[in-house]
Write an enzyme that holds these catalytic residues in place. Structure first.
Site, PDB file in Angstrom:
ATOM      1  N   ARG A   1       6.422 -18.910  -0.219  1.00 47.66           N
ATOM      2  CA  ARG A   1       5.657 -17.590  -0.385  1.00 47.66           C
ATOM      3  C   ARG A   1       6.318 -16.688   0.618  1.00 47.66           C
ATOM      4  O   ARG A   1       6.129 -15.302   0.552  1.00 47.66           O
ATOM      5  CB  ARG A   1       4.143 -17.992   0.000  1.00 47.66           C
TER       6      ARG A   1
ATOM      7  N   ASP B   1      -4.260  -1.267   2.103  1.00 46.28           N
ATOM      8  CA  ASP B   1      -4.422  -2.315   3.441  1.00 46.28           C
ATOM      9  C   ASP B   1      -3.337  -1.819   4.237  1.00 46.28           C
ATOM     10  O   ASP B   1      -3.518  -1.785   5.410  1.00 46.28           O
ATOM     11  CB  ASP B   1      -4.066  -3.652   2.752  1.00 46.28           C
TER      12      ASP B   1
ATOM     13  N   THR C   1     -10.849  -7.618  -3.548  1.00 41.73           N
ATOM     14  CA  THR C   1     -10.407  -8.605  -2.326  1.00 41.73           C
ATOM     15  C   THR C   1     -10.252  -9.621  -2.715  1.00 41.73           C
ATOM     16  O   THR C   1     -10.030 -10.063  -4.031  1.00 41.73           O
ATOM     17  CB  THR C   1     -11.457  -8.160  -1.166  1.00 41.73           C
TER      18      THR C   1
ATOM     19  N   LYS D   1      -6.536  -9.819  -5.554  1.00 46.45           N
ATOM     20  CA  LYS D   1      -5.502  -8.548  -5.374  1.00 46.45           C
ATOM     21  C   LYS D   1      -4.168  -8.730  -6.319  1.00 46.45           C
ATOM     22  O   LYS D   1      -3.923  -7.670  -6.607  1.00 46.45           O
ATOM     23  CB  LYS D   1      -5.237  -8.546  -4.042  1.00 46.45           C
TER      24      LYS D   1
END
Ligand code: NDP
Length: 282
Positions: free
Chosen positions: A157, A103, A63, A67
């Site tokens: 991003r 996820d 986590t 990741k």
């Protein structure tokens, strides 16, 4: 024979519910399991993972903030982990790690299974472009949504996430400050960690919401309060926190390791009971 060894790595990790969730799944399945939480800084993570493997570790969850680093350490990955560029589940294969990302499928299962949403044909706004957003974007596209608009505090991003999806026209980025020009959405997802700040508030245009809008925060406990308060004030039809996703992504990791998908209802109900006391950590 001693129980097979599993762990979750993160920083901070003390509040992680993963050891509790996996222990409950294992009990229900009659599987012996040793699953621990291991705190590791970004500098320590690679060595901590190797030490865990040397001591017989066969599987791990990863986590925040590891990741993307976990993805880079893998010898092989699933295609969904490759598309995400982020890994939350590791399986030891020979001398290396095989990486997956559960996820996205966890979120989609929560929305479509537990909450009965049909994602097909929906316009979706994704706030955030970190590891979690990268994990869920491919799964949302695969679930048949019409369009994915990604907005992030640092616009570069969001652009990188959209480029990685390689679906021009269907996955696009937008500046946070220009969201007013993006029209309305049937699904608005908060994949930022902004709510971890106890003074957080979400300043989002009300024009994002229509009479069908569902709002989902990947956070839970106190970190979900600010976004869910915005969702209610904006008139969203439904709003959910990230507890369902947490349990469903864990069930997918469990399936990868043990070959059986556990029933998630009992653990979800138990976490829901004490949701207000939980600290987002997974
Ligand atoms: P990352 O650290 O990788 O990314 C954080 C994201 O939040 C970035 O997009 C960052 O923007 C944004 N952000 C941080 N602070 C602010 C702020 N004040 N205002 C606006 N944006 C901000 O974290 P992850 O992507 O891994 O996780 C995001 C959240 O989702 C975490 O709180 C995590 O615990 C939760 N989560 C829950 C899961 C579940 O199962 N329920 C699973 C995975 C994650 P920028 O790029 O500009 O820094």
């Amino acid at each position: 024979m001693s129980a097979a060894r599993y762990a979750v790595f993160g920083q901070p990790i003390a509040h992680s519910q993963s050891p509790h969730i996996h222990a409950a799944f294992a009990r229900a399945q009659g599987i012996a399991l040793d699953y621990r939480a291991i705190e590791a800084s970004p500098q320590e993570f690679a060595a901590a993972l190797e030490a865990f493997a040397a001591e017989g570790g066969v599987g791990a969850n990863v986590t925040l903030p590891h990741k993307e680093a976990a993805f880079a350490l893998c010898a092989t990955t699933t295609s969904r982990a490759h598309r995400a560029g982020a890994v939350n589940t590791l399986l030891r294969k020979g001398d290396g790690w095989h990486g997956d990302n559960t996820d996205g499928i966890g979120l989609v299962r929560d929305l479509t299974g537990r909450h009965g949403l049909d994602l097909r044909g929906r316009r979706v706004l994704l706030l955030g472009a970190g590891g979690a957003a990268r994990g869920i974007a491919p799964a949302l596209l695969d679930a048949g949504i019409l369009e994915l608009v990604v907005a992030n505090r640092s616009p570069a991003r969001a652009d990188a996430l959209v480029d990685a999806m390689a679906e021009p026209g269907r996955a696009i980025s937008a500046y946070w400050e220009d969201l007013r020009e993006q029209g309305d959405f049937e699904l608005v997802i908060n994949a930022t960690s902004a709510g971890r700040d106890k003074d957080a508030a979400f300043q989002l245009p009300l024009s994002l919401v229509n009479s069908l809008t569902t709002a989902v925060d990947l956070n839970y406990g106190g970190a979900a309060i600010a976004f869910l308060a915005w969702a209610r004030a904006a008139g969203c039809r439904n709003s959910f926190d990230g507890l369902g996703m947490l349990v469903e992504q864990a069930a997918e990791s469990f399936r990868l390791w043990h070959g059986v998908r556990p029933d998630t209802d009992a653990v979800y109900a138990e976490l829901r009971e004490r949701a207000s006391t939980l600290v987002t950590a997974d």
